[in-house]
Write a protein that holds these residues in place. Structure first.
Motif, short mmCIF file in Angstrom:
data_model
loop_
_atom_site.label_atom_id
_atom_site.label_comp_id
_atom_site.label_asym_id
_atom_site.label_seq_id
_atom_site.Cartn_x
_atom_site.Cartn_y
_atom_site.Cartn_z
N LEU A 68 0.84 -1.20 0.00
CA LEU A 68 0.00 0.00 0.00
C LEU A 68 0.88 1.25 0.00
N GLY A 69 1.95 1.19 0.77
CA GLY A 69 2.91 2.30 0.78
C GLY A 69 3.53 2.50 -0.58
N HIS A 70 3.84 1.39 -1.26
CA HIS A 70 4.42 1.48 -2.61
C HIS A 70 3.46 2.17 -3.57
N LEU A 71 2.18 1.83 -3.49
CA LEU A 71 1.19 2.44 -4.38
C LEU A 71 1.05 3.94 -4.12
N LEU A 72 1.07 4.31 -2.83
CA LEU A 72 0.93 5.72 -2.47
C LEU A 72 2.18 6.52 -2.83
N LEU A 73 3.35 5.96 -2.50
CA LEU A 73 4.60 6.69 -2.68
C LEU A 73 5.12 6.64 -4.11
N GLY A 74 4.96 5.49 -4.77
CA GLY A 74 5.55 5.32 -6.09
C GLY A 74 4.62 5.54 -7.26
N MET A 75 3.30 5.60 -7.00
CA MET A 75 2.36 5.74 -8.10
C MET A 75 1.38 6.90 -7.91
N ALA A 76 0.65 6.90 -6.79
CA ALA A 76 -0.38 7.93 -6.59
C ALA A 76 0.23 9.31 -6.36
N SER A 77 1.17 9.42 -5.40
CA SER A 77 1.73 10.74 -5.10
C SER A 77 2.51 11.34 -6.28
N PRO A 78 3.33 10.56 -7.02
CA PRO A 78 4.01 11.16 -8.16
C PRO A 78 3.04 11.71 -9.21
N LEU A 79 1.97 10.96 -9.47
CA LEU A 79 0.98 11.43 -10.45
C LEU A 79 0.33 12.72 -9.98
N LEU A 80 -0.04 12.77 -8.71
CA LEU A 80 -0.67 13.97 -8.15
C LEU A 80 0.28 15.16 -8.17
N ILE A 81 1.55 14.92 -7.84
CA ILE A 81 2.54 16.00 -7.84
C ILE A 81 2.77 16.52 -9.26
N VAL A 82 2.83 15.63 -10.23
CA VAL A 82 2.98 16.05 -11.62
C VAL A 82 1.79 16.90 -12.05
N LEU A 83 0.58 16.49 -11.65
CA LEU A 83 -0.62 17.24 -12.01
C LEU A 83 -0.68 18.61 -11.35
N SER A 84 0.08 18.79 -10.28
CA SER A 84 0.11 20.10 -9.60
C SER A 84 1.02 21.10 -10.31
N ALA A 85 1.73 20.64 -11.35
CA ALA A 85 2.59 21.52 -12.17
C ALA A 85 3.59 22.33 -11.33
#
Length: 256
Positions: A68-85
């Motif tokens: 679950l940590g891998h999904l949050l740290l390696g997939m969800a958060s990077p996508l969200l950070i990229v979308l924040s420009a």
């Protein structure tokens, strides 16, 4: 308890800096979109949950919690950070001289390599193969330095991966959509195969039951985030072709 509070400080600062930068940029440019700020806040919260939240201790003994940590740290958060420009916001807050220097760095050859979808995929998914098919997963739980390094790698690799496929910030080395789509499908396949491999071959120190639960979370949870990435890529692809299609339609109407 005191140490846990200290771990939250960097993430609180990141939230404050982004919000301050967005207000500051509004003085000279068009109002910074609120949804970008929400993406940033959500991404930082995902990282915080993995690094400084209750999930940390659980992940040391529960492979499902780790995944679950891998999904949050390696997939969800990077996508969200990229979308924040974030890079766009940085450029809006720099003076002309510094902005040009940063732009020059972004146009450099090393950045071209790092931002290539193929390299980003190898750096991201390839790193996961090394982590879960060697003794590295077991070793990181006995070495705080290695544990920290792997978590930093997982996030950075995930960020590079998401940024390589969807163009939110200025992208000097933008690749064509067909190339990105092909590499994206291959990387998804590799990620899916790895989750099935973990199901059949648990990492060192992980029980078969935990490996099965963790691998299923990796497979189906990863698919959910992948769908979001696919949607954004296809939407951008469609948007890039729409003006061209409209231009052809207008020309045909004039000729008729």
């Amino acid at each position: 308890m005191h140490n846990e509070l200290i771990l939250f400080i960097p993430f609180v600062l990141l939230l404050m800096v982004y919000i301050f930068a967005s207000f500051r940029s509004n003085r000279q440019y068009k109002r910074w979109p609120l949804y970008r700020t929400l993406f940033w806040v959500s991404g930082i919260l995902c990282i915080t949950a993995v690094v400084a939240g209750p999930l940390v201790n659980r992940a040391h003994m529960d492979f499902t919690a780790h995944m679950l940590g891998h999904l949050l740290l390696g997939m969800a958060s990077p996508l969200l950070i990229v979308l924040s420009a974030p890079m766009t916001l940085v450029m809006r807050n720099l003076n002309v001289k510094l902005a040009r220097q940063l732009s020059k760095i972004l146009k450099s050859y090393p950045i071209r390599i790092l931002s290539d979808p193929m390299f980003a995929s190898l750096f991201n998914v390839g790193g996961l193969w090394i982590l879960y098919t060697t003794d590295l997963y077991s070793a990181m739980h006995h070495n705080i330095g290695l544990y920290f390094f792997i978590h930093v790698h997982v996030f950075l690799a995930g960020y590079m991966y998401a940024a390589a496929f969807i163009s939110i910030d200025p992208t000097p080395h933008r690749t064509n959509f067909i190339y990105r789509a092909i590499v994206l499908v291959l990387s998804f396949a590799s990620h899916g195969i790895l989750s099935k491999y973990i199901y059949a071959h648990p990492p060192l120190g992980v029980t078969k039951t935990q490996a099965e639960m963790g691998s299923m979370l990796m497979y189906y949870g990863g698919d959910a985030i992948d769908i979001a990435l696919i949607y954004i890529l296809c939407w951008q692809w469609y948007k890039s072709k729409k003006p061209l299609a409209w231009g052809r339609f207008s020309s045909e109407r004039r000729l008729s």
